[in-house]
Design a protein around this motif. Structure first.
Motif, PDB file in Angstrom:
ATOM      1  N   THR A  90      35.379  19.929 -28.229  1.00 57.00           N
ATOM      2  CA  THR A  90      35.830  19.209 -26.790  1.00 57.00           C
ATOM      3  C   THR A  90      36.556  17.957 -27.929  1.00 57.00           C
ATOM      4  N   ASN A  91      38.022  17.387 -27.603  1.00 55.40           N
ATOM      5  CA  ASN A  91      38.058  16.347 -27.881  1.00 55.40           C
ATOM      6  C   ASN A  91      37.141  15.203 -27.456  1.00 55.40           C
ATOM      7  N   THR A  92      36.948  13.867 -28.266  1.00 54.25           N
ATOM      8  CA  THR A  92      36.267  13.233 -27.570  1.00 54.25           C
ATOM      9  C   THR A  92      36.697  11.396 -28.225  1.00 54.25           C
ATOM     10  N   PRO A  93      35.953   9.892 -28.136  1.00 57.22           N
ATOM     11  CA  PRO A  93      36.380   9.180 -28.422  1.00 57.22           C
ATOM     12  C   PRO A  93      35.831   8.794 -29.781  1.00 57.22           C
ATOM     13  N   GLU A 117      25.937   8.834 -39.481  1.00 57.67           N
ATOM     14  CA  GLU A 117      27.275  10.012 -37.852  1.00 57.67           C
ATOM     15  C   GLU A 117      26.891  10.003 -36.707  1.00 57.67           C
ATOM     16  N   LYS A 118      25.915   9.597 -36.405  1.00 57.39           N
ATOM     17  CA  LYS A 118      25.483   8.594 -34.930  1.00 57.39           C
ATOM     18  C   LYS A 118      24.524  10.156 -34.696  1.00 57.39           C
ATOM     19  N   GLY A 119      23.954  10.632 -35.227  1.00 62.49           N
ATOM     20  CA  GLY A 119      22.464  11.663 -35.413  1.00 62.49           C
ATOM     21  C   GLY A 119      21.488  10.983 -35.785  1.00 62.49           C
ATOM     22  N   PRO A 120      20.491  11.619 -35.384  1.00 68.15           N
ATOM     23  CA  PRO A 120      19.844  13.324 -35.500  1.00 68.15           C
ATOM     24  C   PRO A 120      20.329  13.971 -33.897  1.00 68.15           C
ATOM     25  N   ILE A 121      20.481  13.104 -32.771  1.00 64.57           N
ATOM     26  CA  ILE A 121      20.755  13.916 -30.858  1.00 64.57           C
ATOM     27  C   ILE A 121      22.309  12.669 -30.925  1.00 64.57           C
ATOM     28  N   PHE A 122      23.117  14.373 -30.186  1.00 62.94           N
ATOM     29  CA  PHE A 122      24.458  12.640 -29.535  1.00 62.94           C
ATOM     30  C   PHE A 122      23.948  13.586 -28.057  1.00 62.94           C
ATOM     31  N   VAL A 123      23.868  12.682 -26.880  1.00 66.26           N
ATOM     32  CA  VAL A 123      24.553  13.203 -25.370  1.00 66.26           C
ATOM     33  C   VAL A 123      25.735  13.806 -26.044  1.00 66.26           C
ATOM     34  N   ILE A 124      25.890  15.151 -25.441  1.00 61.47           N
ATOM     35  CA  ILE A 124      27.561  15.120 -24.997  1.00 61.47           C
ATOM     36  C   ILE A 124      27.710  15.883 -23.704  1.00 61.47           C
ATOM     37  N   TYR A 125      28.617  15.606 -23.093  1.00 68.17           N
ATOM     38  CA  TYR A 125      28.829  16.257 -22.081  1.00 68.17           C
ATOM     39  C   TYR A 125      30.013  16.860 -21.952  1.00 68.17           C
ATOM     40  N   PRO A 126      30.135  17.895 -20.954  1.00 69.61           N
ATOM     41  CA  PRO A 126      31.006  19.482 -21.172  1.00 69.61           C
ATOM     42  C   PRO A 126      32.286  18.766 -20.644  1.00 69.61           C
ATOM     43  N   PHE A 127      32.666  17.897 -21.815  1.00 72.76           N
ATOM     44  CA  PHE A 127      34.062  17.328 -21.473  1.00 72.76           C
ATOM     45  C   PHE A 127      35.198  18.433 -21.386  1.00 72.76           C
TER      46      PHE A 127
END
Ligand SMILES: Nc1nc2c(c(=O)[nH]1)N[C@H]1C(S)=C(S)[C@@H](COP(=O)(O)O)O[C@H]1N2
Ligand SMILES: [Mo]
Length: 167
Positions: free
Chosen positions: A65-68, A132-142
């Protein structure tokens, strides 16, 4: 009589086997995620602690996905949030998530039930470094639901996720 006793013993062993299958093993590597609060399956005093391999073993999803946060379409992969909640026996309605940079945000449990939100541990196939914003990044299914592409859900997309408190 002896036969009945044997059957009873087998039944007990069976129940014990099921109970142990339900408990979460202790992490072998550094803990990257701890789920605390209203959870029934624990492996530490705080709650349920996970290392990378334990998260890797759970049902996962790829979200492209695209993200901000990135200029191009990006491929995220990681365990499905609902699978984590199920494994730990979460019973609350709200998740208070905290990041390494002390960012805190509340995520309704309903979000994890409604959408395959992932706790992304990989970006373009590689582990996400803390830088790089890890180790875990909450990602919605945009990718799946464009109505998620707004500030409300960007705000719930905690990066550098460290703990989830179920309340
Ligand atoms: N760990 C962490 N995650 C976070 C934030 C933060 O400050 N720290 N900000 C949130 C908010 S309010 C938004 S809009 C986006 C912004 O991310 P950015 O600061 O990298 O643009 O990330 C979300 N996730
Ligand atoms: Mo935001």
């Amino acid at each position: 009589m002896l036969k009945r006793l044997a059957i009873a013993c087998l039944a007990l062993l069976g129940a014990a086997g099921l109970a142990s299958a339900d408990t979460i093993p202790a992490p072998k590597d550094p803990v990257i995620l701890t789920v605390t609060g209203k959870v029934t399956n624990r492996n530490s005093a705080e709650g349920a602690a996970f290392d990378a391999a334990m998260l890797q073993a759970l049902p996962s999803r790829e979200t492209v996905t695209n993200t901000p946060w990135y200029p191009e379409k990006t491929r995220f992969e990681g365990p499905i949030g609902a699978a984590v909640l199920d494994l730990v026996g979460a019973s609350g309605t709200m998740l208070r998530v905290t990041a390494l940079n002390d960012y805190v945000v509340e995520i309704p449990v309903a979000d994890f039930r409604k959408w395959p939100v992932i706790l992304a541990t990989k970006i373009d196939g590689k582990p996400i470094s803390v830088r790089e914003k890890g180790p875990i990044f909450v990602i919605y299914p945009f990718d799946q639901d464009p109505s998620l592409y707004n500030e409300l859900y960007f705000g719930r997309s905690a990066w550098q996720l460290k703990t989830i408190e179920v309340r």
